[in-house]
Design an enzyme around this catalytic site. Structure first.
Site, short mmCIF file in Angstrom:
data_model
loop_
_atom_site.label_atom_id
_atom_site.label_comp_id
_atom_site.label_asym_id
_atom_site.label_seq_id
_atom_site.Cartn_x
_atom_site.Cartn_y
_atom_site.Cartn_z
N ASP A 63 0.88 -1.17 0.00
CA ASP A 63 0.00 0.00 0.00
C ASP A 63 0.91 1.22 0.00
O ASP A 63 1.57 1.51 1.00
CB ASP A 63 -0.89 -0.01 1.25
CG ASP A 63 -1.87 1.15 1.29
OD1 ASP A 63 -1.71 2.10 0.49
OD2 ASP A 63 -2.78 1.14 2.13
N VAL A 64 0.97 1.94 -1.10
CA VAL A 64 1.99 2.97 -1.27
C VAL A 64 1.69 4.27 -0.54
O VAL A 64 2.43 5.24 -0.68
CB VAL A 64 2.25 3.26 -2.77
CG1 VAL A 64 2.95 2.09 -3.42
CG2 VAL A 64 0.95 3.60 -3.51
N ASN A 90 2.10 5.55 -10.60
CA ASN A 90 0.85 5.42 -11.34
C ASN A 90 -0.38 5.35 -10.44
O ASN A 90 -1.49 5.66 -10.89
CB ASN A 90 0.92 4.16 -12.22
CG ASN A 90 -0.42 3.78 -12.78
OD1 ASN A 90 -0.95 4.45 -13.66
ND2 ASN A 90 -1.00 2.69 -12.26
N SER A 142 -3.01 14.12 -14.43
CA SER A 142 -4.35 14.09 -15.03
C SER A 142 -4.71 15.47 -15.55
O SER A 142 -4.25 16.49 -15.01
CB SER A 142 -5.39 13.66 -13.99
OG SER A 142 -6.71 13.85 -14.47
N TYR A 155 -9.00 15.38 -5.74
CA TYR A 155 -8.27 14.75 -6.84
C TYR A 155 -7.58 15.79 -7.71
O TYR A 155 -6.39 15.67 -8.02
CB TYR A 155 -9.24 13.91 -7.67
CG TYR A 155 -8.61 13.16 -8.82
CD1 TYR A 155 -7.84 12.02 -8.59
CD2 TYR A 155 -8.80 13.57 -10.14
CE1 TYR A 155 -7.28 11.31 -9.65
CE2 TYR A 155 -8.24 12.87 -11.20
CZ TYR A 155 -7.48 11.74 -10.95
OH TYR A 155 -6.93 11.05 -11.99
N LYS A 159 -3.54 16.30 -8.21
CA LYS A 159 -2.89 16.21 -9.52
C LYS A 159 -2.18 17.51 -9.90
O LYS A 159 -1.09 17.48 -10.50
CB LYS A 159 -3.91 15.82 -10.59
CG LYS A 159 -4.46 14.41 -10.42
CD LYS A 159 -3.36 13.35 -10.47
CE LYS A 159 -3.92 11.94 -10.48
NZ LYS A 159 -2.85 10.90 -10.55
N ILE A 188 -8.98 8.29 -20.78
CA ILE A 188 -8.39 7.04 -21.23
C ILE A 188 -9.36 5.90 -20.92
O ILE A 188 -9.84 5.78 -19.78
CB ILE A 188 -7.04 6.78 -20.52
CG1 ILE A 188 -6.11 7.99 -20.69
CG2 ILE A 188 -6.40 5.51 -21.05
CD1 ILE A 188 -5.77 8.35 -22.12
#
Length: 264
Positions: A63-64, A90, A142, A155, A159, A188
């Site tokens: 879990d980063v 990522n 993003s 978010y 980003k 994407i």
């Protein structure tokens, strides 16, 4: 010789979507790939694919957003491969809701998974790369970090911060041979975006019409950009953000008109 022969690459969230495409692309160009993920079933499927196609892959459950897990990723990479040449940050995620409705825990969760993870992994990799006097890091950002898109406040904030972090560290580490760049994907077509369309949260036709190239991107589009940035072909590029969005961020008219498309 392949672009990344004998390079060691760590890809966070490499079990699905963009991360999966990047991990496979790196392996195809000769890199030995370490996939760090919390979704083991998906990660092992990517590992199997890479091995079946003649590549080398190691999966590390992590879990980063936890420093101890991040340290274990790089300790294990050094134990098995002896160096770290490439890092792809990522991992990411979002919650869609009005800013006034976010709880403190939700805000922290989105900031952590997108921004804190990038910091922790970059710091751990950087300590190794700076000693080596060589390394390349790519952060997956993003288009949400470029302008105002409602109902994505943590978010978008994370980003945008990643873009700033990229330029700052790209300059800070440049003289020591370590490069950091970011890829800014447009819309994407991943499993997550497909789910968003199916749930009625976004309209696919609107996204296609809004994109000047007239299509959604693929994970492979992002993988090709990341592959270039970590290769020696980009050796004089650092601190940059590369928009891979079919023209989405460049387009400022209210709507794509049919006159945009030309008959030859």
């Amino acid at each position: 010789m392949r672009l990344l022969e004998d390079r060691i690459a760590v890809v966070t969230g490499g079990g699905n979507g963009i991360g999966k495409a990047i991990a496979i692309a790196l392996a195809e160009e000769g890199a030995r790939v370490v996939i760090a993920d919390i979704h083991m079933e998906a990660a092992f499927k990517v590992e199997e694919h890479i091995r079946q196609n003649g590549g080398t892959c190691l999966v590390v459950e992590a879990d980063v957003v936890r420093k101890t897990d991040v340290e274990r990723i790089f300790d294990e990479t050094l134990r098995v491969f002896g160096k770290v040449d490439i890092l792809i940050n990522n991992v990411g995620g979002t919650i869609r809701k009005a800013m006034v409705d976010f709880t403190e825990d939700e805000w922290d969760q989105i900031i952590d998974i997108n921004l804190k993870s990038t910091f922790l992994c970059s710091q751990a990799a950087g300590k190794i790369m700076l000693k080596q006097k060589r390394g390349a890091i790519v952060n997956i950002s993003s288009i949400h970090g470029l302008g105002g898109i409602p109902n994505r406040s943590p978010y978008a904030t994370a980003k945008a911060a990643i873009n700033s972090f990229t330029s700052t560290i790209g300059c800070e580490w440049a003289a020591d041979g370590v490069r950091m760049n970011a890829v800014v994907p447009g819309y994407i077509l991943t499993e997550g975006l497909d789910h968003t369309f199916n749930a009625g949260l976004l309209n696919r036709e609107d996204m296609v019409r809004r994109t000047p190239q007239g299509r959604l991107g693929t994970p492979e589009d992002i993988a090709e950009a990341a592959l270039f940035l970590v290769s020696d072909k980009a050796k004089f590029i650092t601190g940059t953000t590369l928009y891979v969005d079919g023209g989405y961020s460049a387009y400022h008219a209210p709507e794509i008109q049919t006159s945009v498309y030309h008959q030859i």
